[in-house]
Design a protein around this motif. Structure first.
Motif, PDB file in Angstrom:
ATOM      1  N   ASP A   1      -0.091   9.315   6.442  1.00 57.86           N
ATOM      2  CA  ASP A   1      -0.415   8.119   5.655  1.00 57.86           C
ATOM      3  C   ASP A   1      -0.509   6.899   6.567  1.00 57.86           C
ATOM      4  OD1 ASP A   1      -0.963   6.544   3.452  1.00 57.86           O
ATOM      5  OD2 ASP A   1       1.107   6.393   2.783  1.00 57.86           O
TER       6      ASP A   1
ATOM      7  N   ILE B   1       0.823  -1.216   0.000  1.00 56.34           N
ATOM      8  CA  ILE B   1       0.000   0.000   0.000  1.00 56.34           C
ATOM      9  C   ILE B   1       0.854   1.261   0.000  1.00 56.34           C
ATOM     10  CG2 ILE B   1      -2.080  -1.032   1.021  1.00 56.34           C
ATOM     11  CD1 ILE B   1      -1.112  -0.063   3.774  1.00 56.34           C
TER      12      ILE B   1
ATOM     13  N   HIS C   1      -2.484  11.094   2.377  1.00 52.55           N
ATOM     14  CA  HIS C   1      -2.706  10.114   1.309  1.00 52.55           C
ATOM     15  C   HIS C   1      -4.073   9.434   1.425  1.00 52.55           C
ATOM     16  CE1 HIS C   1      -1.525   6.300  -1.036  1.00 52.55           C
ATOM     17  NE2 HIS C   1      -1.638   7.310  -1.882  1.00 52.55           N
ATOM     18  N   ASN C   2      -4.516   8.856   0.310  1.00 54.89           N
ATOM     19  CA  ASN C   2      -5.778   8.114   0.212  1.00 54.89           C
ATOM     20  C   ASN C   2      -7.006   9.005   0.368  1.00 54.89           C
ATOM     21  OD1 ASN C   2      -3.769   6.096   2.063  1.00 54.89           O
ATOM     22  ND2 ASN C   2      -4.477   5.305   0.102  1.00 54.89           N
TER      23      ASN C   2
ATOM     24  N   LYS D   1      -6.770   5.618   9.170  1.00 52.30           N
ATOM     25  CA  LYS D   1      -7.669   6.698   8.748  1.00 52.30           C
ATOM     26  C   LYS D   1      -8.405   7.333   9.939  1.00 52.30           C
ATOM     27  CE  LYS D   1      -5.951   5.613   4.917  1.00 52.30           C
ATOM     28  NZ  LYS D   1      -4.540   6.005   4.881  1.00 52.30           N
TER      29      LYS D   1
HETATM   30 MG    MG Z   1      -1.747   5.419   1.864  1.00 48.67          MG
END
Ligand code: MG
Ligand code: SAH
Length: 212
Positions: A135, A37, A161-162, A138
């Motif tokens: 990163d 990832i 990120h994401n 979440k």
């Molecule tokens: Mg990520």
């Protein structure tokens, strides 16, 4: 939607060429049982450009994994600059260490092993920071962002990120992490302390510049 693969390849071929150390860092993670990832090469290059643009002496990364994104960040630092990268997993840290050494940035990177929520208050002693990359889990993004805005110098940048979750943030019902990310994006978008947007490469990079 994330950009098409051919476009992604076009960008990375022109701008984000990996050397041997980067390719190894990306491929080693799944090979050694770490999740696959990492950021994409073009996201990594984007991080490096940001780090260099704000003339970064001190950068923080939350979520090291195998060191792939960390290498890009470390390569954008000013001479004598430092990257503090935090990970809760000792095995990830150990793998990342070998990749930082192989990439020639070992002397510029400090890995802090442990829960980032516990380590960030200690790291504050080294403030101010020019660049923070989020990163990790979440659920932690809002708290990490808050820490970043407080501990960045004016003009500094926080990236996360994401931000797009494969496009699922547009309609996040039924996916807990996408709902969290949607809430995070909305909070940052409305935050008057930063100027922010999402750069739609890879899985989406939220970028926020702290007001000067
Ligand atoms: Mg990520
Ligand atoms: N930035 C990396 C990928 C990070 S993957 C790259 O692009 O190469 C997310 C990482 O966050 C994992 O290595 C995981 O161990 C770490 N992580 C998850 N929760 C954490 C926490 N509470 N504190 C510190 N690290 C955490």
């Amino acid at each position: 939607m994330p950009v098409a693969e051919s476009v992604s390849r076009y960008i990375s071929t022109l701008f984000a060429k990996e050397d041997e150390a980067l390719t190894r860092a990306r491929l080693d993670s799944p090979r050694l049982g770490l999740p696959a990832i990492s950021v994409s090469a073009e996201e990594g290059r984007f991080l490096q450009v940001l780090v260099q643009a704000v003339q970064t002496r001190q950068a923080v990364e939350i979520g090291t994994l195998g060191g792939f994104s960390g290498i890009w960040i470390a390569r954008g630092l000013l001479p004598g600059g430092k990257l503090y990268t935090l990970d809760i997993d000792a095995k990830h840290a150990q793998v990342a260490r070998t990749h930082f050494e192989a990439a020639g940035v070992g002397d510029r990177v400090e890995i802090w092993v442990g829960n980032a929520h516990a380590n960030l208050p200690q790291l504050e002693a080294r403030r101010p920071f020019d660049f923070v990359f989020i990163d990790a889990e979440k659920e932690g993004y809002l708290r990490y962002f808050e820490w970043a805005v407080i501990n960045l110098r004016p003009g500094g940048i926080v990236a996360a990120h994401n931000a797009l979750r494969g496009g699922k943030v547009v309609n996040p019902a039924g996916d807990a992490n996408s709902a969290l990310m949607d809430a995070f994006n909305r909070r940052v978008a409305a935050d008057p302390r930063v100027v922010s947007t999402i750069f739609p490469a890879g899985d989406g990079m939220l970028v926020a510049a702290k007001a000067g």
